[in-house]
Design a protein around this motif. Structure first.
Motif, PDB file in Angstrom:
ATOM      1  N   GLU A   1      35.835  27.633  34.784  1.00 41.67           N
ATOM      2  CA  GLU A   1      36.756  27.399  35.894  1.00 41.67           C
ATOM      3  C   GLU A   1      37.015  25.929  36.187  1.00 41.67           C
ATOM      4  O   GLU A   1      38.182  25.537  36.370  1.00 41.67           O
ATOM      5  CB  GLU A   1      36.259  28.105  37.163  1.00 41.67           C
TER       6      GLU A   1
ATOM      7  N   ARG B   1      40.743  24.277  36.416  1.00 41.12           N
ATOM      8  CA  ARG B   1      41.224  23.631  37.624  1.00 41.12           C
ATOM      9  C   ARG B   1      41.614  22.171  37.336  1.00 41.12           C
ATOM     10  O   ARG B   1      42.623  21.678  37.851  1.00 41.12           O
ATOM     11  CB  ARG B   1      40.134  23.668  38.702  1.00 41.12           C
TER      12      ARG B   1
ATOM     13  N   LEU C   1      44.233  30.348  33.442  1.00 43.19           N
ATOM     14  CA  LEU C   1      43.422  30.458  34.647  1.00 43.19           C
ATOM     15  C   LEU C   1      43.523  31.863  35.233  1.00 43.19           C
ATOM     16  O   LEU C   1      42.511  32.466  35.620  1.00 43.19           O
ATOM     17  CB  LEU C   1      43.869  29.422  35.679  1.00 43.19           C
TER      18      LEU C   1
ATOM     19  N   TRP D   1      41.554  34.321  33.236  1.00 44.28           N
ATOM     20  CA  TRP D   1      40.118  34.147  33.480  1.00 44.28           C
ATOM     21  C   TRP D   1      39.737  34.748  34.828  1.00 44.28           C
ATOM     22  O   TRP D   1      38.721  35.442  34.945  1.00 44.28           O
ATOM     23  CB  TRP D   1      39.779  32.655  33.435  1.00 44.28           C
ATOM     24  N   LEU D   2      40.557  34.489  35.872  1.00 46.75           N
ATOM     25  CA  LEU D   2      40.265  35.024  37.203  1.00 46.75           C
ATOM     26  C   LEU D   2      40.278  36.547  37.204  1.00 46.75           C
ATOM     27  O   LEU D   2      39.397  37.189  37.803  1.00 46.75           O
ATOM     28  CB  LEU D   2      41.299  34.498  38.209  1.00 46.75           C
TER      29      LEU D   2
ATOM     30  N   ARG E   1      37.240  37.945  35.717  1.00 47.45           N
ATOM     31  CA  ARG E   1      36.084  37.763  36.605  1.00 47.45           C
ATOM     32  C   ARG E   1      36.230  38.617  37.851  1.00 47.45           C
ATOM     33  O   ARG E   1      35.489  38.462  38.819  1.00 47.45           O
ATOM     34  CB  ARG E   1      35.949  36.292  37.014  1.00 47.45           C
TER      35      ARG E   1
END
Length: 989
Positions: free
Chosen positions: A840, A844, A866, A869-870, A873
């Motif tokens: 992360e 970012r 991103l 990935w989020l 998760r």
């Protein structure tokens, strides 16, 4: 005559249309039946004739066919038969025939071809009309272009538009004979059009001599090679002759002719009609052309003096001049009123001159009482077609001219120069031909001719005139200066060998340091656009080192060219060589900007902070000198200051029209900057222009640069077959070890295309080639932007460890000199390659700097990474905002593969993604999208064609196929459609 009005304008106003002269046909019947009948087959050429007929008759045939063969092999006869068959079937035929002496007159062949269409020029769009009128010397006296010459690409577009409009009414056949003698400007315009005839009902048939492949007509043009006739066909041809040879004479003719149809016919004629068989060699053949010239020259024996003189005058002139010049060879047959004591003894009187534009009144040709041509006709040297006298074959002209004494040749040219005194360019060349030694006045006339040629965009013609002017200049210094000017003009032809020949000749004539330095700079200017990087770099740096003390400004200019070559080659030893020589040059305020540019191009990350600090000052200075805008923009692009680069390029186009007759050094930077800023349509327009110029000038490296950038855009847009084709084209044009930059860009395109198709193993394999075996960048600038894409492909192909090593090695190499853009790409790459729990912060960081919005495609990729990935998760709510932003950017750019990936991820995140108009637009090909957007802005088909270098018909065809896919039926609906697309993407999700 107004010097701004070219000689072609005068010709167009007063000369009658001349029928094209075809190469001597193979039969030898009387003049009335010398042409084969439409149904008669050529001996031994049936297959070739069928091939030409198929090209003309079939809509699916090749739009361009090249016919190649030696003199006398029957090229003109085949073209003439194909043309007559086409005319019989309702095809519009336009002809042009090359002339050896007209090869120095810019656009003369194009003028001859398009003369029947000159009235249609007025119907062209204003810019095209102006460009073509400027080319023909009929434009306004004040040049409309900063360069003072017509836009050569607009000339090509104008030709394409004319042919396309004519094709709307009927099929069109262009017959280009003896094209090896076409002037270079015409060849460039015709080759430009030829590459875009695929969708047009237009066929181009070209005949040229062996070994004379035309610049701009690449190796892919279908070519018919006329081989010598085999023994059976040669025997049949002899049998068809009125007096067919027999016995030993027949055997000797067959042996001497070597299968050349012209030689078979002419040796038969000579042996039987003129009884010169005894003069044929008893053993072994002489060179065929020399032997035939001797036979023709033998036919001159016994002709009346006035006939010999008339023949010599005809041989010394261009066919286009014959209506006014031929009477000078007939003093005893001149029209009434011509006085030998008059000051204009060789000119027609006023009454005759008034009649001249009307060919029906040129009665001197039929004055049988004093007909000087009759003996020449009876000897088989000339033929009469209506009111026109022509040599039966170019060999006759050659024999007549070269058999005359030097004094007789000189007198003929002086006579023609007097007759053509109102046509300055033709007059100058005849005066030059009459010179037996240096002549300052004639040299000056040729220099003025060169100036007029340059203003019409005839760079090759200008260079030839200046070269001849240098030969006639009495003073060596003037000769050297003219040769350097000739080299400057020849640069724009793309012929590096010629430029080097001219500069070498200048060096042999002068010790003037400034002039010699200028010559070196001219050669370097063109050399950087070729693929000979190693050789060119050595020459540039050696010359710069030699001029470092005596001519530091010239040395710095040479180093600037060497820096461009260093960028193309990517060779690190070249950087050290440049910096070593640069350190020996004295520094002064006037050279600071160029010194900085040299350093930035050869090593942009070596002093990036310093370069970025001075960039605003350089841009401010360039605004006052707009010719520098492109140069400063290139430097900004290299430093990853893309917004400033694009601003400079926009200003250059608006204020100076930076596109010249050749691509700028590092001209690909313009297209790359537009790609990075998300202005993909403009990037492709820039690529189209560079491709057109590069192909026309024979500059493979420039064309390869454009193809590589174009391939990347096509891959991003999802047209992966076209992307791979363009990338392969780029790789085929260069040596990857000589031009690492283009090789890297092409591999980036192939990697992007594979990723778009989901072939990640292939994508990684292609992107891995951007780095050495131990992970160092292959190119010091072009390799770094691919690091994030390499990481993305590595994750999906199981190559994570290898990619991580490469990323970290490159990060160490860049150190603190990396731009914010490269920092972001490194962060994205690290996020992709990191263990999930550590990714992360990297993602970012890749999005932290607001300035990264200037690279929208790269930002959208980071947003999507991103969001993915989020979601994985299980932070789905947080993933939705970056997903929506990424999808909006991809849609705006038209990045179809990434749109689909973002849509799929959005659905997985629970977003309601509807099929809307953007998907309909994305279903179009990238070129169709370009056309739709331009049409929505209100541009006409012709205006769109100008921008994209397409014919109006091709534009219309794309629109016709696009409308059903978009669900519309009228052009007026396009603006609302695109407004709806933008509105929906603005509030969706």
């Amino acid at each position: 005559m107004d010097e701004h009005t070219g000689d072609l304008a005068a010709v167009a106003k007063r000369k009658p249309e001349l029928a094209p002269e075809s190469e001597w046909e193979w039969d030898s019947q009387s003049e009335s039946d010398s042409q084969p009948s439409p149904g008669e087959a050529f001996v031994g050429r049936d297959a070739e004739l069928r091939r030409l007929s198929r090209a003309v008759d079939s809509a699916s045939g090749d739009p361009v066919v090249m016919l190649v063969g030696g003199m006398g092999m029957g090229k003109s006869a085949l073209l003439d038969r194909a043309a007559r068959q086409a005319e019989a079937s309702g095809v519009r035929v336009l002809r042009a025939e090359g002339s050896e002496s007209e090869a120095n007159l810019p656009f003369s062949a194009l003028h001859q071809l398009l003369r029947p269409l000159l009235a249609a020029v007025d119907e062209l769009p204003a810019r095209q009309r102006t460009a073509l009128q400027d080319a023909f010397g009929t434009g306004p006296a004040t040049p409309q272009h900063a360069s003072g010459a017509p836009d050569l690409l607009l000339v090509g577009v104008a030709v394409l538009s004319l042919l396309s409009a004519l094709g709307d009414r009927q099929r069109v056949l262009l017959v280009l004979d003896d094209a090896q003698w076409f002037d270079r400007a015409s060849v460039d315009a015709l080759s430009f059009a030829a590459r875009r005839l695929g969708a047009e009902p237009v066929t181009m048939l070209i005949a040229a001599r062996d070994g004379d492949r035309l610049a701009g007509f690449d190796r892919h043009v279908p070519t018919l090679i006329l081989e010598p006739l085999d023994n059976a066909a040669a025997t049949r041809l002899l049998d068809q002759q009125p007096k067919s040879p027999t016995g030993h004479t027949r055997a000797r003719i067959l042996d001497q002719a070597g299968g050349n149809p012209l030689a078979l016919v002419e040796l038969t004629r000579a042996a039987t009609a003129h009884d010169v068989a005894a003069g044929l060699p008893s053993v072994g053949p002489l060179p065929l052309t020399d032997h035939l010239e001797r036979i023709f020259a033998a036919c001159l024996d016994g002709l009346p003096a006035q006939t010999t003189r008339a023949l010599l005058l005809l041989a010394a002139m261009d066919s286009i001049d014959s209506p006014i010049a031929l009477p000078a060879g007939l003093p005893n047959a001149a029209p009434a009123g011509l006085s030998d004591t008059d000051d204009n003894a060789w000119l027609p009187n006023a009454e005759y001159n008034a009649r001249l534009p009307n060919a029906e009144h040129n009665t001197w040709l039929s004055n049988t009482e004093h007909d000087a041509w009759l003996p020449a006709e009876e000897a088989g040297l000339v033929r009469r077609t209506g009111r026109t006298i022509r040599f039966r074959h170019p060999l006759v002209r050659s024999a007549v001219y070269h058999s005359a004494s030097a004094n007789a040749q000189r007198e003929a040219h002086l006579t023609l120069a007097e007759l053509l005194r109102d046509e300055a360019d033709r007059r100058a060349w005849h005066l030059a031909a009459a010179c037996s030694g240096p002549d300052a006045a004639v040299s000056a006339e040729l220099a003025r001719t060169a100036d007029r040629a340059r203003r019409r965009g005839g760079h090759a013609a200008a260079a030839k005139a200046l070269q001849r002017a240098a030969e006639l200049a009495p003073r060596r210094g003037d000769s050297a200066r003219l040769l350097v000017e000739a080299a400057s003009a020849a640069v724009f032809t793309g012929d590096l060998a010629w430029v080097e020949e001219l500069t070498a000749a200048a060096r042999a004539r002068t010790d003037d340091p400034a002039l010699l330095a200028s010559a070196a700079v001219q050669a370097g200017r063109l050399a950087i656009l070729t693929v000979r990087h190693t050789t060119v770099f050595s020459r540039l740096t050696d010359a710069a080192e030699g001029w470092a003390v005596s001519q530091p400004a010239a040395a710095l200019g040479l180093l600037a060219d060497a820096a461009v070559v260093r960028f193309y080659s990517g060779e690190d030893a070249q950087r050290r060589r440049i910096h070593d020589i640069l350190g020996r040059l004295p520094e002064d305020a006037s050279s600071t900007g160029l010194r900085t540019w040299v350093r930035a191009v050869s090593d942009p990350f070596g002093g990036r902070e310093e370069f970025v600090a001075v960039l605003p000052q350089l841009i401010a200075e360039a605004e006052a000198r707009p010719e520098r805008l492109t140069t400063v923009g290139i430097m900004a692009w290299l430093l990853d200051e893309t917004p400033q680069a694009v601003h400079a390029f926009d200003q250059a186009v608006d204020r100076w029209q930076a596109q010249g007759a050749l691509p700028e050094g590092l001209g690909g930077a313009v297209a790359w900057a537009y790609v990075e800023r998300g202005r993909w349509d403009e990037a492709r327009e820039s690529c189209a222009r560079t491709t057109a110029v590069g192909q026309a000038a024979g500059l493979d490296h420039a064309a390869a640069c454009a193809a590589a950038v174009d391939a990347v855009v096509l891959a991003y847009q999802g047209d992966t077959p076209a992307a791979r084709a363009r990338a392969d084209e780029a790789l085929a044009l260069i040596d990857p070890l000589e031009s690492r930059s283009v090789a890297v860009y092409a591999r980036r395109a192939l990697g992007a295309a594979a990723a778009a198709d989901g072939a990640y193993v292939t994508a990684y394999d292609q992107l891995r080639l951007l780095f050495t075996a131990d992970g160092a960048p292959v190119h010091y600038h072009a390799s770094f932007p691919a690091l994030a894409d390499l990481a993305a492909a590595a994750v999906r192909s199981g190559r994570r460890e290898d990619a991580a090593a490469i990323v970290e090695r490159c990060a160490r190499a860049l150190g603190d000199n990396a731009s914010p853009r490269l920092h972001a790409l490194l962060s994205r790459a690290r996020g992709l390659l990191a263990d999930p729990e550590h990714a992360e912060p990297h993602f970012r960081a890749a999005l932290a700097d607001p300035v990264l919005a200037h690279w929208p495609f790269e930002r959208a990729q980071s947003l999507l990474d991103l969001a993915e990935w989020l979601r994985r998760r299980r932070r789905i709510a947080e993933a939705r905002a970056p997903l929506a932003d990424a999808l909006e950017i991809f849609r705006r750019l038209g990045a179809r593969p990434w749109i689909e990936r973002a849509r799929a991820e959005s659905r997985a995140a629970g977003l309601d993604v509807m099929d809307t108009a953007p998907d309909a637009l994305a279903a179009l090909s990238p070129q169709q999208q370009q056309i739709i957007r331009l049409a929505a802005r209100g541009l006409t088909n012709r205006e769109i064609g100008e921008k994209l270098f397409l014919s109006p018909r091709t534009v219309s065809s794309h629109l016709y196929r696009s409308f059903p896919k978009l669900g519309i039926t009228a052009r007026s609906q396009l603006r609302d459609l695109l407004d709806g697309v933008l509105a929906s993407t603005a509030h969706q999700e």
